[in-house]
Design a protein around this motif. Sequence first.
Motif, mmCIF file in Angstrom:
data_model
loop_
_atom_site.group_PDB
_atom_site.id
_atom_site.type_symbol
_atom_site.label_atom_id
_atom_site.label_comp_id
_atom_site.label_asym_id
_atom_site.label_seq_id
_atom_site.Cartn_x
_atom_site.Cartn_y
_atom_site.Cartn_z
ATOM 1 N N THR A 16 40.006 -6.742 -64.090
ATOM 2 C CA THR A 16 39.123 -6.369 -62.985
ATOM 3 C C THR A 16 38.288 -7.561 -62.515
ATOM 4 O O THR A 16 38.147 -7.802 -61.309
ATOM 5 C CB THR A 16 38.196 -5.219 -63.417
ATOM 6 O OG1 THR A 16 38.977 -4.113 -63.860
ATOM 7 C CG2 THR A 16 37.305 -4.785 -62.259
ATOM 8 N N LEU A 19 40.499 -9.922 -60.561
ATOM 9 C CA LEU A 19 40.785 -9.423 -59.211
ATOM 10 C C LEU A 19 39.582 -9.616 -58.286
ATOM 11 O O LEU A 19 39.738 -10.012 -57.126
ATOM 12 C CB LEU A 19 41.181 -7.948 -59.265
ATOM 13 C CG LEU A 19 42.544 -7.631 -59.897
ATOM 14 C CD1 LEU A 19 42.758 -6.122 -59.973
ATOM 15 C CD2 LEU A 19 43.672 -8.285 -59.095
ATOM 16 N N ILE A 20 38.395 -9.347 -58.818
ATOM 17 C CA ILE A 20 37.187 -9.545 -58.007
ATOM 18 C C ILE A 20 37.021 -11.026 -57.664
ATOM 19 O O ILE A 20 36.700 -11.383 -56.517
ATOM 20 C CB ILE A 20 35.959 -9.015 -58.751
ATOM 21 C CG1 ILE A 20 36.049 -7.496 -58.911
ATOM 22 C CG2 ILE A 20 34.673 -9.389 -58.007
ATOM 23 C CD1 ILE A 20 34.925 -6.902 -59.735
ATOM 24 N N VAL A 22 39.375 -13.339 -57.456
ATOM 25 C CA VAL A 22 40.394 -13.734 -56.481
ATOM 26 C C VAL A 22 40.029 -13.233 -55.091
ATOM 27 O O VAL A 22 40.181 -13.949 -54.092
ATOM 28 C CB VAL A 22 41.778 -13.200 -56.917
ATOM 29 C CG1 VAL A 22 42.802 -13.396 -55.797
ATOM 30 C CG2 VAL A 22 42.244 -13.907 -58.180
ATOM 31 N N THR A 23 39.525 -12.004 -55.002
ATOM 32 C CA THR A 23 39.134 -11.445 -53.708
ATOM 33 C C THR A 23 38.012 -12.252 -53.073
ATOM 34 O O THR A 23 38.058 -12.576 -51.880
ATOM 35 C CB THR A 23 38.691 -9.974 -53.877
ATOM 36 O OG1 THR A 23 39.752 -9.217 -54.459
ATOM 37 C CG2 THR A 23 38.312 -9.375 -52.533
ATOM 38 N N VAL A 24 36.997 -12.574 -53.868
ATOM 39 C CA VAL A 24 35.883 -13.365 -53.347
ATOM 40 C C VAL A 24 36.366 -14.748 -52.925
ATOM 41 O O VAL A 24 35.957 -15.276 -51.873
ATOM 42 C CB VAL A 24 34.767 -13.472 -54.402
ATOM 43 C CG1 VAL A 24 33.670 -14.430 -53.939
ATOM 44 C CG2 VAL A 24 34.167 -12.099 -54.678
ATOM 45 N N LEU A 26 39.348 -15.590 -51.871
ATOM 46 C CA LEU A 26 40.104 -15.458 -50.621
ATOM 47 C C LEU A 26 39.165 -15.273 -49.431
ATOM 48 O O LEU A 26 39.436 -15.798 -48.338
ATOM 49 C CB LEU A 26 41.078 -14.284 -50.719
ATOM 50 C CG LEU A 26 42.268 -14.473 -51.671
ATOM 51 C CD1 LEU A 26 43.095 -13.198 -51.753
ATOM 52 C CD2 LEU A 26 43.132 -15.651 -51.231
ATOM 53 N N MET A 27 38.080 -14.534 -49.634
ATOM 54 C CA MET A 27 37.122 -14.338 -48.544
ATOM 55 C C MET A 27 36.501 -15.668 -48.123
ATOM 56 O O MET A 27 36.346 -15.937 -46.922
ATOM 57 C CB MET A 27 36.024 -13.358 -48.984
ATOM 58 C CG MET A 27 36.492 -11.926 -49.157
ATOM 59 S SD MET A 27 35.188 -10.858 -49.852
ATOM 60 C CE MET A 27 33.899 -11.072 -48.615
#
Length: 286
Positions: A16, A19-20, A22-24, A26-27
């Motif tokens: 988790t 994933l968080i 990687v998401t940040v 990418l943003m």
Amino acid sequence: MADRAPGSRNGWGEVTASLIAVTVALMFAFPIYWAFSQSLRNPIDTYTVAGLGVPWINFTPTLNNWIDQLGTPETVRALYNSTIVSVSAALLALALGTPAAYAIARFRFERWKNRDITVWFLSQRILPPVATVIPFYLTMRYLGLLDTKFALVLINATFVLPYVVVILRQTFLDLPVEIEEAALIDGAGHFGAFWRVALPLAAPSMAAAGLIIFALTWNEFLFAVAIGSSDAIMVPVHIAGAIDTRGVQFWFMGVRAMTAIIPPLIIALIAQRYIVRGLTLGAVRG
């Protein structure tokens, strides 16, 4: 009923968290990708390409925008000015802030407490820069330094100096004082102990602080637009100049944004091992 695998809860937590992260990431990376994609498009592709705008998939890339922008005197002048001002401001702030940080870390002052002095330096970052624009503008106009790189060097060095003092003060506090005391016993003197012992040991932190304040100066817009207009134009001001009577020229803005991103990125990649060592010095004690 099957037993839960050992460490499965920790495993899901790590997934988790990853994933968080990687998401940040990418943003934060998307604006860079957007600028890169825009810089490779023809003007008509800016308004007709749909989707993510992936080169060679959604449109045929071109280097015409890069050739056009890098060939203009304004772009060359902005890159030159930003490089000179950022490097000079960083060196000046390091030259002034390093001895100040060492003095706060190693000496005790009778009138003021060392902690109060450090807090005072740190409080300079709380002061809104916009509150000082008019005083700085009037001062530089009186001195005849408007639209000069020298004025931008002085102003930026003033605002990044607290970072140097705060970062390097902690670095000198984490260095073993016994090494400097040995140098003093050998007759080095306080300046000799600072120059020959403490300064080489603090070099990684100085590199990290130097890169941080270089990036801050490189990206500074407020004083760049207030003090420098043409001869001392900086990269952030040059990026804002991509707006004309026809609207925002996204293809030119993409090129200018990439020229603003690439130099600090290259420096960070080259000096990353010094940054890691500098920012983690003293974080773990034996």
